[in-house]
Design a protein around this motif. Structure first.
Motif, PDB file in Angstrom:
ATOM      1  N   ASP A   1       9.852 -41.668 -14.552  1.00  0.00           N
ATOM      2  CA  ASP A   1       8.965 -42.644 -13.928  1.00  0.00           C
ATOM      3  C   ASP A   1       9.770 -43.879 -13.561  1.00  0.00           C
ATOM      4  OD1 ASP A   1       6.158 -41.554 -14.123  1.00  0.00           O
ATOM      5  OD2 ASP A   1       6.749 -41.405 -16.230  1.00  0.00           O
ATOM      6  N   LEU A   2       9.666 -44.296 -12.310  1.00  0.00           N
ATOM      7  CA  LEU A   2      10.400 -45.456 -11.819  1.00  0.00           C
ATOM      8  C   LEU A   2       9.464 -46.366 -11.034  1.00  0.00           C
ATOM      9  CD1 LEU A   2      13.659 -43.709 -10.503  1.00  0.00           C
ATOM     10  CD2 LEU A   2      13.424 -45.043 -12.606  1.00  0.00           C
ATOM     11  N   PRO A   3       9.806 -47.638 -10.912  1.00  0.00           N
ATOM     12  CA  PRO A   3       9.011 -48.517 -10.052  1.00  0.00           C
ATOM     13  C   PRO A   3       9.252 -48.216  -8.582  1.00  0.00           C
ATOM     14  CG  PRO A   3      10.888 -49.702 -10.959  1.00  0.00           C
ATOM     15  CD  PRO A   3      10.872 -48.360 -11.630  1.00  0.00           C
ATOM     16  N   TYR A   4       8.189 -48.274  -7.802  1.00  0.00           N
ATOM     17  CA  TYR A   4       8.302 -48.161  -6.353  1.00  0.00           C
ATOM     18  C   TYR A   4       8.167 -49.562  -5.783  1.00  0.00           C
ATOM     19  CZ  TYR A   4       7.337 -46.934  -1.491  1.00  0.00           C
ATOM     20  OH  TYR A   4       7.393 -46.834  -0.116  1.00  0.00           O
ATOM     21  N   ALA A   5       9.109 -49.967  -4.945  1.00  0.00           N
ATOM     22  CA  ALA A   5       9.061 -51.303  -4.349  1.00  0.00           C
ATOM     23  C   ALA A   5       9.443 -51.220  -2.879  1.00  0.00           C
ATOM     24  CB  ALA A   5      10.014 -52.250  -5.080  1.00  0.00           C
ATOM     25  N   ALA A   6       8.560 -51.696  -2.018  1.00  0.00           N
ATOM     26  CA  ALA A   6       8.836 -51.768  -0.579  1.00  0.00           C
ATOM     27  C   ALA A   6       8.608 -53.199  -0.120  1.00  0.00           C
ATOM     28  CB  ALA A   6       7.935 -50.821   0.202  1.00  0.00           C
ATOM     29  N   ALA A   7       9.419 -53.650   0.810  1.00  0.00           N
ATOM     30  CA  ALA A   7       9.319 -55.034   1.283  1.00  0.00           C
ATOM     31  C   ALA A   7       7.988 -55.318   1.954  1.00  0.00           C
ATOM     32  CB  ALA A   7      10.471 -55.345   2.237  1.00  0.00           C
ATOM     33  N   ALA A   8       7.415 -54.292   2.579  1.00  0.00           N
ATOM     34  CA  ALA A   8       6.145 -54.471   3.291  1.00  0.00           C
ATOM     35  C   ALA A   8       5.495 -53.120   3.489  1.00  0.00           C
ATOM     36  CB  ALA A   8       6.383 -55.149   4.643  1.00  0.00           C
ATOM     37  N   ALA A   9       4.191 -53.136   3.717  1.00  0.00           N
ATOM     38  CA  ALA A   9       3.454 -51.891   3.945  1.00  0.00           C
ATOM     39  C   ALA A   9       4.002 -51.143   5.152  1.00  0.00           C
ATOM     40  CB  ALA A   9       1.970 -52.196   4.131  1.00  0.00           C
ATOM     41  N   ARG A  10       4.380 -51.870   6.187  1.00  0.00           N
ATOM     42  CA  ARG A  10       4.885 -51.191   7.381  1.00  0.00           C
ATOM     43  C   ARG A  10       6.178 -50.445   7.088  1.00  0.00           C
ATOM     44  NH1 ARG A  10       8.254 -51.651  11.712  1.00  0.00           N
ATOM     45  NH2 ARG A  10       7.493 -50.711  13.658  1.00  0.00           N
TER      46      ARG A  10
END
Length: 264
Positions: free
Chosen positions: A198-207
Motif C-alpha cells: 500500500d502506497l500513497p497516491y499523489a497527483a498535482a491535479a485532477a487533470r
C-alpha cells in the motif's frame, strides 16, 4: 487540449510520478536484496523500473531490459541512468535467451496484459537458473485504488452501452492471488510469496490523473474508438469526476499492488 507528446512520454509525465515510479522504487528495493544475476526485465515499457533497478542493485550485476516494442525500447534506452543496461526487443512469451541464464527475472505491471500468461510464466521459468526468483507486481482491485476506480466509473457514465474494459479487465483484472498462483503452478513454479503493498497516491491535479489514465495507457485506443478520436471532452469529463471525488486541488489518495516472488 490533448498533449502533443507520445504515449510513452504522456505515461511518464502524468502516470509516472503518481502511480508507476512509487511501485517501481518499491520493487527495485526488493530486487536489491537478491544478489545472483544476471537480471532480466521483461515488458520494460518506458523504463521506469529499469531506471530504479539500475540505481539500486549491485554495480556488478548485469541488467538486460526487454520489451516487445522496438519503439518503446528506443524510448526507454535514451533515459538517464541506464548506461549499464543492455536493451533488447523481446516478446515475454518467446524469450530469445538460453535456458538457465538468469538469477532474477523482473516485470512491473506487465504480466496481466500478456495474451498467454501461462506461456509467459513458462518462459520466465525456462530462462531462470536453479534457485532464481521471478518477481513481478500487479495492481490490486478498484476497491484499493480509488483514483482508477473513479476513472472507470467515469468511463461507465460516458459510454454506458460499451464501457471501455482496459482498466477493469486488464490493469486491475489480475488481482486475485489464487488465480495467479494457479497459473504459476501450471507453468511449473512450486514456491511463490505474495506481498501486498500500500502506497500513497499523489497527483498535482485532477487533470494530470485524467490525462495519464486516458491518454497514457491502452485505454486511449478504446476511447478513440468510441469518441471518434476526439479525446478532449472525455479528458474533461474524467477530470470533472476526479474533482468531485477528490477536490479541486492536488489529489491525495491511496493505491495498492501485489508483489509476487516465485521460484521453482
Amino acid at each position: 487540449m490533448v498533449p502533443a507528446d507520445s504515449l510513452p512520454a504522456i505515461r511518464d509525465r502524468y502516470l509516472g510520478p503518481s502511480l508507476l515510479s512509487p511501485f517501481a522504487d518499491d520493487m527495485a528495493r526488493r530486487l536489491s536484496r537478491l544478489s545472483v544475476g544476471p537480471l532480466l526485465e521483461t515488458a520494460a515499457d518506458t523504463g521506469l523500473l529499469t531506471q530504479a533497478i539500475a540505481s539500486s542493485v549491485s554495480a556488478g550485476l548485469t541488467i538486460i531490459a526487454t520489451d516487445p516494442s522496438t519503439s518503446m525500447v528506443d524510448y526507454a534506452s535514451d533515459k538517464p541512468g541506464t548506461a549499464r543496461v543492455i536493451w533488447q526487443t523481446a516478446e515475454p512469451c518467446a524469450l530469445p535467451f538460453e535456458a538457465g541464464t538468469f538469477g532474477i527475472v523482473a516485470c512491473q505491471f506487465g504480466v496481466m496484459a500478456l495474451t498467454d500468461r501461462v506461456q509467459g510464466f513458462r518462459e520466465a521459468r525456462r530462462v531462470m537458473k536453479q534457485g532464481a526468483r521471478f518477481v513481478f507486481n500487479v495492481p490490486a482491485t478498484f476497491r484499493h485504488n480509488p483514483v482508477a476506480d473513479c476513472v472507470q466509473r467515469a468511463m461507465g457514465t460516458l459510454f454506458p452501452s460499451d464501457t471501455p474494459r482496459y482498466l477493469s479487465h486488464v490493469l486491475h483484472g489480475y488481482a486475485d492471488n489464487e488465480v495467479v498462483d494457479d497459473e504459476l503452478t501450471v507453468a511449473g513454479f512450486t514456491d511463490a510469496i505474495y506481498t501486498t503493498v500500500d502506497l500513497p497516491y499523489a497527483a498535482a491535479a485532477a487533470r494530470d490523473a485524467a490525462v495519464g489514465y486516458c491518454l497514457g495507457t491502452p485505454l486511449r485506443a478504446e476511447i478513440d474508438a468510441r469518441a471518434g478520436g476526439d479525446t478532449d471532452p472525455v479528458v474533461a469529463s474524467v477530470t470533472a469526476a476526479l474533482r468531485r471525488r477528490f477536490g479541486a486541488g492536488p489529489i491525495a489518495s491511496t493505491m495498492r499492488a501485489h508483489v509476487v516472488s516465485a521460484a521453482g
